[in-house]
Design a protein around this motif. Sequence first.
Motif: not given
Length: 155
Positions: A26-27, A125-131
């Motif tokens: 993710y970005d 943020l979670i959908e983008l793969g972030g945590s």
Amino acid sequence: MVNSDASKVEGGLKRLMQIEFERSDYDQELAANLACEYIRRVAVMSEQEQIALPSPFFDPLTILSIDGHAAKHAMLEFQSTAGAQVKNAYLRRTCECFLQWCEGIDAGKVIAIQYAELFEPLIRLIELGGSFGFHHGDLVVGTSAVPLRDWKRLG
């Protein structure tokens, strides 16, 4: 009360079930900006509604004065199907808070309706793969740290 066929809780649950929680490409700058946007939204709500929140990570059930039964049921369903993929406890709690906020909208709570998109940045943020996590009073997102000591100034 909204018809359960078109409830925000059900829509929120469907959205959470579609997230690829094991994704990690993710970005990081975008993720940090989304986290800051969530904090800004909570700060604005806190100021405009004169709600004394010690942190931008609060208990929606307390603010909304609801029992959270529908959100709890949805969260149990989520955990039984996709929950094993969620390794980060903060992400799991965010999903739960999101469903609780959705229940507030379904229950017709004015503050939840006025700030219907409050959790949108964190869910995105979670959908983008972030945590995210916490370290020494900072919100840590990827390689960025957002100080929470003066979080209300973001509003």
